[in-house]
Enzyme design. Sequence first.
Site, PDB file in Angstrom:
ATOM      1  N   GLY A 209      37.021  43.744  39.576  1.00 60.72           N
ATOM      2  CA  GLY A 209      36.104  44.739  39.146  1.00 60.72           C
ATOM      3  C   GLY A 209      34.672  44.109  38.732  1.00 60.72           C
ATOM      4  O   GLY A 209      33.612  44.474  39.071  1.00 60.72           O
ATOM      5  N   GLU A 226      37.328  51.062  36.310  1.00 59.83           N
ATOM      6  CA  GLU A 226      38.654  51.469  35.421  1.00 59.83           C
ATOM      7  C   GLU A 226      39.292  50.435  35.534  1.00 59.83           C
ATOM      8  O   GLU A 226      40.092  50.285  36.647  1.00 59.83           O
ATOM      9  CB  GLU A 226      38.954  52.706  36.109  1.00 59.83           C
ATOM     10  CG  GLU A 226      38.178  54.051  35.905  1.00 59.83           C
ATOM     11  CD  GLU A 226      38.202  54.574  34.464  1.00 59.83           C
ATOM     12  OE1 GLU A 226      39.043  54.173  33.438  1.00 59.83           O
ATOM     13  OE2 GLU A 226      37.193  55.393  34.109  1.00 59.83           O
ATOM     14  N   CYS A 260      48.335  51.008  34.269  1.00 63.06           N
ATOM     15  CA  CYS A 260      47.324  50.289  33.793  1.00 63.06           C
ATOM     16  C   CYS A 260      47.326  50.484  32.079  1.00 63.06           C
ATOM     17  O   CYS A 260      46.986  49.621  31.512  1.00 63.06           O
ATOM     18  CB  CYS A 260      45.880  50.970  34.150  1.00 63.06           C
ATOM     19  SG  CYS A 260      45.787  52.565  34.007  1.00 63.06           S
TER      20      CYS A 260
HETATM   21  P1  NAD Z   1      44.345  46.752  44.091  1.00 64.11           P
HETATM   22  O1  NAD Z   1      44.967  45.340  44.592  1.00 64.11           O
HETATM   23  O2  NAD Z   1      44.703  47.897  45.001  1.00 64.11           O
HETATM   24  O3  NAD Z   1      42.788  46.715  44.430  1.00 64.11           O
HETATM   25  C1  NAD Z   1      41.939  47.664  44.003  1.00 64.11           C
HETATM   26  C2  NAD Z   1      40.813  48.122  45.106  1.00 64.11           C
HETATM   27  O4  NAD Z   1      39.948  47.154  45.171  1.00 64.11           O
HETATM   28  C3  NAD Z   1      41.483  48.232  46.415  1.00 64.11           C
HETATM   29  O5  NAD Z   1      40.955  49.428  47.165  1.00 64.11           O
HETATM   30  C4  NAD Z   1      41.210  47.046  47.220  1.00 64.11           C
HETATM   31  O6  NAD Z   1      41.172  47.231  48.455  1.00 64.11           O
HETATM   32  C5  NAD Z   1      39.951  46.516  46.308  1.00 64.11           C
HETATM   33  N1  NAD Z   1      39.796  45.212  46.425  1.00 64.11           N
HETATM   34  C6  NAD Z   1      40.598  44.203  46.566  1.00 64.11           C
HETATM   35  N2  NAD Z   1      40.262  43.054  46.391  1.00 64.11           N
HETATM   36  C7  NAD Z   1      39.087  43.073  46.660  1.00 64.11           C
HETATM   37  C8  NAD Z   1      37.874  42.187  46.982  1.00 64.11           C
HETATM   38  N3  NAD Z   1      38.027  40.784  46.691  1.00 64.11           N
HETATM   39  N4  NAD Z   1      36.529  42.768  47.093  1.00 64.11           N
HETATM   40  C9  NAD Z   1      36.382  44.137  47.247  1.00 64.11           C
HETATM   41  N5  NAD Z   1      37.305  44.975  46.957  1.00 64.11           N
HETATM   42  C10 NAD Z   1      38.525  44.583  46.842  1.00 64.11           C
HETATM   43  O7  NAD Z   1      44.600  46.868  42.870  1.00 64.11           O
HETATM   44  P2  NAD Z   1      44.765  45.849  41.698  1.00 64.11           P
HETATM   45  O8  NAD Z   1      43.586  45.355  41.482  1.00 64.11           O
HETATM   46  O9  NAD Z   1      46.018  44.844  42.013  1.00 64.11           O
HETATM   47  O10 NAD Z   1      45.139  46.861  40.811  1.00 64.11           O
HETATM   48  C11 NAD Z   1      45.743  46.792  39.540  1.00 64.11           C
HETATM   49  C12 NAD Z   1      44.859  46.622  38.369  1.00 64.11           C
HETATM   50  O11 NAD Z   1      44.150  47.634  38.378  1.00 64.11           O
HETATM   51  C13 NAD Z   1      45.763  46.442  36.976  1.00 64.11           C
HETATM   52  O12 NAD Z   1      44.962  45.250  36.217  1.00 64.11           O
HETATM   53  C14 NAD Z   1      45.520  47.717  36.470  1.00 64.11           C
HETATM   54  O13 NAD Z   1      45.795  47.541  34.901  1.00 64.11           O
HETATM   55  C15 NAD Z   1      44.153  48.298  36.846  1.00 64.11           C
HETATM   56  N6  NAD Z   1      44.336  49.662  37.006  1.00 64.11           N
HETATM   57  C16 NAD Z   1      43.488  50.245  36.073  1.00 64.11           C
HETATM   58  C17 NAD Z   1      43.288  51.617  35.797  1.00 64.11           C
HETATM   59  C18 NAD Z   1      42.559  52.242  35.125  1.00 64.11           C
HETATM   60  O14 NAD Z   1      42.467  53.501  35.248  1.00 64.11           O
HETATM   61  N7  NAD Z   1      41.695  51.789  34.050  1.00 64.11           N
HETATM   62  C19 NAD Z   1      44.308  52.445  36.762  1.00 64.11           C
HETATM   63  C20 NAD Z   1      45.272  51.764  37.426  1.00 64.11           C
HETATM   64  C21 NAD Z   1      45.100  50.158  37.486  1.00 64.11           C
END
Ligand code: NAD
Length: 471
Positions: A209, A226, A260
């Site tokens: 994020g 999110e 999440c």
């Molecule tokens: P993920 O690895 O799928 O990454 C999310 C997105 O970010 C993907 O589309 C991925 O391609 C992109 N991404 C990954 N690394 C990147 C980079 N270095 N640069 C640009 N884009 C990049 O998912 P994740 O991050 O492992 O998801 C899990 C996390 O998401 C947990 O912390 C969870 O709590 C949070 N989450 C939040 C919500 C919410 O609604 N608040 C919902 C689901 C998950």
Amino acid sequence: ESESPNVPAPASTSLIQSESDIMANFDDQLGPTIVARILRQRRKQLENLLRCYEENENDIISALEADLRRPKQESLIVETEFMKNDIKHILYHLSDWVKAEKPSKSIINVMDDVQIYNDPFGVVLVIGAWNYPLQLLLVPVASAIAAGNCVVIKPSEIAGNCAKFIAEVIPKYLDNDCYPVVCGGPSETAELLKQRFDYIFYTGSTRVGKIIHAAANKHLTPTTLELGGKSPCYIDKSVELRTAVKRILWGKLINCGQTCIAPDYILCSKEMQDKFVAEAKDVLKEWYGENIQSSPDLCRVINTNNFQRLLGLMKSGRVAVGGKYDASERYIEPTILVDIKPNDPIMEEEIFGPILPIYNVESAYDAIKFINDREKPLVIYVFSNSNKLVKEFQSNTTSGGFCSNETIMHCGVDVLPFGGVGMSGMGSYHGKYGFDTFTHKKSCLGKDLSAVGEKLASARYPPYSDRKGSF
Ligand code: NAD
């Protein structure tokens, strides 16, 4: 750096049903950002998306099963039904939501047209996460379409079967000029982020994020993030324990803890902990039988990286329930850990797996202090029969959401905004809040050029004098 948003090529005119004479005259010159604004286009695309969910339900369930070994019933509740209800809700309310707001006017503007026009941002980028690979992507996409935007749709590459489904099937239902799908991982997303968008909506980890926010900042692009974090769950001694245990374990174990808003850890007294552990053993047996691994009702960990990470976290404290695992299936038994210390690894990162640590506190006051000493969570759960105690937590802590005597279900209430605060995110969506997220509230003042109006307005012109007074 491009100066204008990376708008896809002009749309085919066959989709356009113009809503005004001006548009009709320029029909064949309309670009996608104008096409996406047309209310009939928005409705048609949302109806197509709804049809997509209905016609491909079995393929969606299969893709989720292949990625997460997700049971069909879970997929129906948390993905397909959720997405269908979201679109039905939007379609039902859209004609009201798009109407310009007419705020009450002061005497000065009594003859004027004063309105807040709901303007789409233009081209928005929606980036999804792997844990709920369809709804976390397509619910914001539906809101963005409803608000009249072009949308670049970026699924998570980690849930590969769902990403493939999105890339292959969604373009058959949506106008590809206005709503293209772009696939890829971090490097492709990094490339995409070099483009200038009018809005970015990201779901995923807090770590990534920050990367998204920094990239958006280069173009001053507004974002909704999110994110995740550790959502605590306090249990008071007054609770009806069996019900509380079931609701907490369900929230923890749905999608194998990869949610999440899963209750991340429990805060309760030592006495409550012992009762919770005994009851949890019984509930797990009732739900999954003697051999939990053979139950079809528990998902698996998404990949080896996360599996290894979770095994590391299981070393914190002492195993009170579960603790088994099988790397060949990425299976981790629902596990409860006790004797946890605040600086144990499991208390320092979001767990995102079927492991539930219990940290002992002496009182509700201690629990509130413990929560307030840490990052603001995505949600705080409180289980108590005392309304007063619930309100104490609600009013003395900060979190994206708050939920008492229940877990997860707050996110399905379509009249509530869903989102985080602080490190758990910024901005919100769902229902009308999603529409508003993807809408710029444009202030509009309309006057006429009549002689009377001009006479009244002329006091502002130079030469200034005290006699003319203020306007
Ligand atoms: P993920 O690895 O799928 O990454 C999310 C997105 O970010 C993907 O589309 C991925 O391609 C992109 N991404 C990954 N690394 C990147 C980079 N270095 N640069 C640009 N884009 C990049 O998912 P994740 O991050 O492992 O998801 C899990 C996390 O998401 C947990 O912390 C969870 O709590 C949070 N989450 C939040 C919500 C919410 O609604 N608040 C919902 C689901 C998950």
